[in-house]
Write a protein that holds these residues in place. Structure first.
Motif, mmCIF file in Angstrom:
data_model
loop_
_atom_site.group_PDB
_atom_site.id
_atom_site.type_symbol
_atom_site.label_atom_id
_atom_site.label_comp_id
_atom_site.label_asym_id
_atom_site.label_seq_id
_atom_site.Cartn_x
_atom_site.Cartn_y
_atom_site.Cartn_z
ATOM 1 N N PRO A 183 0.826 -1.224 0.000
ATOM 2 C CA PRO A 183 0.000 0.000 0.000
ATOM 3 C C PRO A 183 0.851 1.261 0.000
ATOM 4 O O PRO A 183 0.414 2.305 -0.493
ATOM 5 C CB PRO A 183 -0.801 -0.093 1.298
ATOM 6 C CG PRO A 183 -0.639 -1.458 1.811
ATOM 7 C CD PRO A 183 0.526 -2.107 1.143
ATOM 8 N N GLU A 184 2.065 1.151 0.550
ATOM 9 C CA GLU A 184 2.948 2.327 0.587
ATOM 10 C C GLU A 184 3.247 2.848 -0.824
ATOM 11 O O GLU A 184 3.546 4.031 -0.999
ATOM 12 C CB GLU A 184 4.252 1.985 1.320
ATOM 13 C CG GLU A 184 4.116 1.868 2.837
ATOM 14 C CD GLU A 184 3.464 0.555 3.310
ATOM 15 O OE1 GLU A 184 3.204 -0.337 2.452
ATOM 16 O OE2 GLU A 184 3.209 0.432 4.524
ATOM 17 N N ALA A 185 3.172 1.977 -1.829
ATOM 18 C CA ALA A 185 3.401 2.439 -3.207
ATOM 19 C C ALA A 185 2.288 3.415 -3.604
ATOM 20 O O ALA A 185 2.546 4.479 -4.180
ATOM 21 C CB ALA A 185 3.446 1.246 -4.160
ATOM 22 N N LEU A 186 1.053 3.059 -3.276
ATOM 23 C CA LEU A 186 -0.086 3.946 -3.584
ATOM 24 C C LEU A 186 0.007 5.228 -2.754
ATOM 25 O O LEU A 186 -0.289 6.323 -3.237
ATOM 26 C CB LEU A 186 -1.415 3.249 -3.291
ATOM 27 C CG LEU A 186 -1.974 2.325 -4.375
ATOM 28 C CD1 LEU A 186 -1.055 1.151 -4.648
ATOM 29 C CD2 LEU A 186 -3.359 1.821 -4.030
ATOM 30 N N GLU A 187 0.422 5.063 -1.492
ATOM 31 C CA GLU A 187 0.537 6.242 -0.628
ATOM 32 C C GLU A 187 1.594 7.204 -1.174
ATOM 33 O O GLU A 187 1.414 8.425 -1.131
ATOM 34 C CB GLU A 187 0.875 5.813 0.800
ATOM 35 C CG GLU A 187 -0.299 5.103 1.475
ATOM 36 C CD GLU A 187 0.042 4.421 2.794
ATOM 37 O OE1 GLU A 187 -0.801 3.675 3.289
ATOM 38 O OE2 GLU A 187 1.169 4.620 3.314
ATOM 39 N N ALA A 188 2.676 6.658 -1.699
ATOM 40 C CA ALA A 188 3.723 7.511 -2.274
ATOM 41 C C ALA A 188 3.182 8.257 -3.495
ATOM 42 O O ALA A 188 3.437 9.458 -3.682
ATOM 43 C CB ALA A 188 4.942 6.667 -2.643
ATOM 44 N N MET A 189 2.410 7.551 -4.337
ATOM 45 C CA MET A 189 1.827 8.192 -5.523
ATOM 46 C C MET A 189 0.882 9.319 -5.083
ATOM 47 O O MET A 189 0.932 10.441 -5.605
ATOM 48 C CB MET A 189 1.040 7.155 -6.351
ATOM 49 C CG MET A 189 1.915 6.079 -6.968
ATOM 50 S SD MET A 189 0.981 4.606 -7.484
ATOM 51 C CE MET A 189 0.320 5.109 -9.056
ATOM 52 N N LEU A 190 0.029 9.007 -4.108
ATOM 53 C CA LEU A 190 -0.956 9.994 -3.657
ATOM 54 C C LEU A 190 -0.292 11.178 -2.951
ATOM 55 O O LEU A 190 -0.756 12.317 -3.070
ATOM 56 C CB LEU A 190 -1.973 9.314 -2.729
ATOM 57 C CG LEU A 190 -2.890 8.294 -3.422
ATOM 58 C CD1 LEU A 190 -3.558 7.380 -2.398
ATOM 59 C CD2 LEU A 190 -3.948 8.999 -4.272
ATOM 60 N N ALA A 191 0.796 10.908 -2.219
ATOM 61 C CA ALA A 191 1.502 12.004 -1.532
ATOM 62 C C ALA A 191 2.075 12.971 -2.561
ATOM 63 O O ALA A 191 2.061 14.194 -2.373
ATOM 64 C CB ALA A 191 2.602 11.453 -0.628
ATOM 65 N N CYS A 192 2.585 12.426 -3.670
ATOM 66 C CA CYS A 192 3.088 13.298 -4.737
ATOM 67 C C CYS A 192 1.934 14.126 -5.296
ATOM 68 O O CYS A 192 2.051 15.350 -5.433
ATOM 69 C CB CYS A 192 3.720 12.471 -5.861
ATOM 70 S SG CYS A 192 5.263 11.699 -5.374
ATOM 71 N N SER A 193 0.817 13.465 -5.626
ATOM 72 C CA SER A 193 -0.299 14.246 -6.198
ATOM 73 C C SER A 193 -0.795 15.292 -5.217
ATOM 74 O O SER A 193 -1.252 16.354 -5.626
ATOM 75 C CB SER A 193 -1.492 13.399 -6.622
ATOM 76 O OG SER A 193 -1.310 12.062 -6.508
ATOM 77 N N ARG A 194 -0.713 14.991 -3.928
ATOM 78 C CA ARG A 194 -1.174 15.959 -2.923
ATOM 79 C C ARG A 194 -0.393 17.269 -3.033
ATOM 80 O O ARG A 194 -0.929 18.347 -2.848
ATOM 81 C CB ARG A 194 -0.982 15.334 -1.542
ATOM 82 C CG ARG A 194 -1.759 15.994 -0.451
ATOM 83 C CD ARG A 194 -1.715 15.168 0.821
ATOM 84 N NE ARG A 194 -2.545 15.764 1.842
ATOM 85 C CZ ARG A 194 -3.846 15.530 1.984
ATOM 86 N NH1 ARG A 194 -4.446 14.684 1.190
ATOM 87 N NH2 ARG A 194 -4.526 16.147 2.931
ATOM 88 N N LEU A 195 0.892 17.140 -3.353
ATOM 89 C CA LEU A 195 1.765 18.323 -3.441
ATOM 90 C C LEU A 195 1.828 18.906 -4.853
ATOM 91 O O LEU A 195 2.459 19.930 -5.075
ATOM 92 C CB LEU A 195 3.193 17.944 -3.023
ATOM 93 C CG LEU A 195 3.386 17.440 -1.592
ATOM 94 C CD1 LEU A 195 4.823 16.967 -1.406
ATOM 95 C CD2 LEU A 195 3.061 18.554 -0.589
ATOM 96 N N GLY A 196 1.232 18.192 -5.824
ATOM 97 C CA GLY A 196 1.401 18.618 -7.213
ATOM 98 C C GLY A 196 2.750 18.190 -7.772
ATOM 99 O O GLY A 196 3.156 18.634 -8.846
ATOM 100 N N ALA A 197 3.458 17.301 -7.053
ATOM 101 C CA ALA A 197 4.712 16.742 -7.585
ATOM 102 C C ALA A 197 4.340 15.664 -8.608
ATOM 103 O O ALA A 197 3.263 15.075 -8.533
ATOM 104 C CB ALA A 197 5.545 16.145 -6.461
ATOM 105 N N ILE A 198 5.226 15.453 -9.579
ATOM 106 C CA ILE A 198 4.911 14.546 -10.693
ATOM 107 C C ILE A 198 5.618 13.221 -10.443
ATOM 108 O O ILE A 198 6.850 13.168 -10.442
ATOM 109 C CB ILE A 198 5.415 15.167 -12.021
ATOM 110 C CG1 ILE A 198 4.808 16.571 -12.201
ATOM 111 C CG2 ILE A 198 5.121 14.255 -13.190
ATOM 112 C CD1 ILE A 198 5.488 17.396 -13.288
#
Ligand code: COA
Ligand code: AMP
Length: 630
Positions: free
Chosen positions: A120-135
């Motif tokens: 799940p940490e893989a999804l969390e990492a993806m979502l954390a990036c989107s939260r910041l607008g990081a690509i």
């Protein structure tokens, strides 16, 4: 409304159709219109709107009172663990991770590479990036260090988030040494790395560069969602093209949210709260769209499955997961079913589980052969829907609109075009062909929301690869036909891309690796038919004059070289030394003819062949590898 009416309603007012679908998304600023022409056949969707992917995938469900619903189920037969994360927990975890990334300098527009297995940490990492607008750019774990290095140099990430290891049956995949090797190889260096230490392997951390996943989040201020423009890239996903240099497919934020959300009801026929399972990997587009983003944006429960269709522990795993978690719609690749069928031809395992919760099964990623579809239908008693799409499109081009109307299934066809796609069959000169005639499959521009607007750092390549052959169209790279009823049939690729166990690979990329072997003067890689994986790569190498070493020593080195440079996922195990390669008089290698001989198919001797006798030599080499038997 039935399918035909919905499709027509899109066709008569494409922008109105998508503006209406955009209502289902939360916007910080609503887009003033749907389509923006950038010029010279480039388009963007919802460009002047402002929104945030993570808000739509996580926070809004919590705000709406659904924080207690399970967002992610991690079912890992390979470690024997099961874990559930609610939307409220997911929001807290992602906000904290995003806060820690921000504290280390990650901002909107920065790239972050994610190299993680099915946790799940893989999804969390993806979502954390989107939260910041990081690509983010997720790299599949089955690639070698060199492939990771190529992606680091192209995406130039500020940070890399990785796990200490992945787990394959019978072997631990040491991610950290692969990551260290890739950073050494790459010219660009990330500012820092975050390492998620798994119990199965605790990796060495490089002082000053690497941070521990947990320690790095300790005491940080959680981050809120940063609104970004509709045309802000949500992610880059690299995919195989004709050469060894992968193409960086870009996904824009606004269209991605709108299109994926639309598909969940209209194609996969699930309602918010239902459990949806795509048995793929986060490293592929199916994982991006249907393990992470679409189910979460739509408020479903998604399953992160860390296992294989067989051997973890048996061919009943799929049915066990479906039954245990009450999966409503299930998505997998035909290869996975071929593996299950091989171990359990009569479907005896299905009977051990109650799969009455399941409504339908969706297949994609490669051609779904009729045998496999018929078998799956028989043993499960469920409708089996093939659907066709690509990394570039991010969602279905042609499929079964099951949530609108269950049309009759035609085995061998992924059914009909989805709204947004005007699919046409063209001849070499770009003229539309009649029903039943085989040609190149192209989609009239503009492509719908959620598809690629261009390639990362490579607009020229985007134009050359997709737009230049048929002006006014997007060239899919697939060949096929449309029948009298409007059903599409996908027959073959028109380029050097092959599909091995649902994984898209470049034979050109493998040729580049073989050509770098010091004893290889010339080489060709083709895709031959395989009962399990659909296709397998096979290499032919001609040696430099004067090389006298045993051939099997050289072919073993070639096999190792591809595994080391591209990765185990290439499944490159077949290689032969030959004196010469069959060519046209102008020097073009006759790869398609070699494929036909390998697969024991009839073929017409190419009129332009330089020396037909070489084909006999190739046949002998193929027979020695167990091919060309017919
Ligand atoms: N990390 C590291 N290595 C990986 C990997 C990963 N995430 N995924 C696969 N590999 C390795 C495998 O261990 C294997 O290594 P090996 O040569 O040492 O055995 C190699 O890459 C080839 O893998 P694969 O082609 O997947 O074959 P397999 O024999 O391991 O399994 C199937 C065969 C059919 C069970 C498997 O291919 C499968 O589950 N396919 C489903 C495909 C799919 O979901 N595709 C996604 C598109 S929708
Ligand atoms: P990928 O980008 O990895 O998803 O691979 C996309 C390619 O896989 C397509 O261009 C097709 O060649 C092939 N493909 C995907 N789905 C199907 C399908 N349902 N039928 C036939 N080929 C498919």
């Amino acid at each position: 409304m039935g399918y035909q009416e919905v499709y027509e309603s899109w066709k008569s007012d494409p922008e109105g159709f998508w503006m209406q679908q955009a209502e289902a998304i939360d916007w910080d600023r609503k887009p003033s219109k749907a389509l923006f022409e950038v010029g010279e056949n480039l388009y963007e969707w919802f460009a002047d709107g402002q929104t945030n992917t993570c808000w739509n995938a996580v926070d809004r469900h919590v705000e709406a009172g659904r924080g207690g619903q399970v967002a992610i189920i991690h079912d890992s037969p390979i470690t024997g663990t099961l874990h559930k994360i609610t939307y409220a927990e997911l929001r807290n975890r992602v906000a904290r991770l995003a806060g820690a990334l921000r504290a280390k300098g990650v901002e909107k527009g920065d790239r972050v590479i994610i190299y993680m297995p099915m946790v799940p940490e893989a999804l969390e990492a993806m979502l954390a990036c989107s939260r910041l607008g990081a690509i983010h750019s997720v790299v599949f774990g089955g690639f070698a260090a060199n492939e990771l290095a190529v992606r680091i140099d192209d995406a130039k990430p500020k940070a890399i988030i990785a796990a200490s290891c992945g787990l394959e049956p019978g072997r631990v995949v040491h991610y950290k040494p692969l990551l260290d090797g890739a950073i050494d190889l790459a010219t660009h260096k990330p500012d820092f790395c975050v390492i998620f230490q798994r119990e199965q392997e605790v990796a060495h951390l490089e002082e000053g560069r690497d941070y521990d996943w947990h320690g790095f989040q300790y005491g940080v201020e959680p981050a809120d969602c940063v609104p970004v423009e509709g045309n802000h890239p949500a992610y880059i996903l690299y995919t195989s093209g004709t050469t060894g240099a992968p193409k960086g497919v870009i996904r824009h934020t606004g269209g991605h949210l709108v299109a994926l959300n639309w598909t969940m009801k209209n194609i996969y026929n699930v309602d918010p709260g239902d459990v949806f399972w795509a048995a793929s990997d986060v490293g592929w587009v199916v994982g991006h769209s249907y393990i992470c983003y679409a189910p979460l944006v739509h408020g479903n429960t998604t399953i992160v499955f860390e296992g294989k269709p067989v051997g973890t522990p048996d061919a009943g795993t799929f049915w066990r997961v479906i039954s245990e978690h009450k999966v409503r719609s299930f998505f997998t690749a035909p290869t996975a079913f071929r593996a299950v069928k091989r171990d359990d031809p009569k479907g005896e395992y299905v009977g051990k589980y109650d799969i009455s919760c399941l409504r339908a099964i969706y297949l994609a990623g490669e051609r779904a052969d009729p045998d496999t579809i018929e078998w799956a239908q028989k043993v499960t008693g469920k409708p089996i829907y093939d659907h066709w799409w690509q990394t570039e499109t991010g969602w279905t081009i042609a499929g079964m609109p099951a949530g609108i109307e269950a049309l009759p299934v035609k085995i061998g066809s992924p059914s009909v075009p989805m709204p947004g796609y005007d699919v046409q069959i063209l001849d070499e000169a770009g003229h539309p062909m009649k029903p039943g005639e085989l040609g190149a499959i192209a989609v009239k521009l503009p492509l719908p929301p959620g598809t690629l607007p261009t390639l990362w750092n490579a607009e020229d390549r985007f134009r050359k690869s997709y737009l230049s052959h048929f002006p006014g169209y997007y060239e899919t790279g697939d060949a096929g036909m449309i029948d009298e009823d409007g059903y599409l049939y996908i027959m073959a690729r028109t380029d050097d891309v092959i599909n091995v166990a649902g994984h898209r690979l470049s034979t050109g990329g493998m040729e580049e690796v073989l050509a770098a072997h010091p004893d290889v003067a010339e080489c060709a890689v083709i895709g031959v038919t395989d009962q399990l994986k659909g296709q397998l790569p096979m290499g032919f190498v001609c040696l430099t004059t004067g090389v006298n070493r045993p051939h099997d020593e050289i072919t073993k080195e070639c096999v190792k070289l591809v595994r080391d440079k591209i990765g185990p996922v290439a499944a490159f195990k077949l290689c032969a030394v030959v004196d010469r390669l069959p060519k046209t008089r102008s020097g073009k290698i006759l790869r398609a003819t070699m494929v036909k001989i390998a697969d024991s198919e009839e073929f017409k001797m190419p009129a332009t062949i330089d020396d037909p006798a070489i084909l006999d030599e190739i046949k002998v080499a193929l027979q020695a590898m167990g091919y060309a038997k017919g």
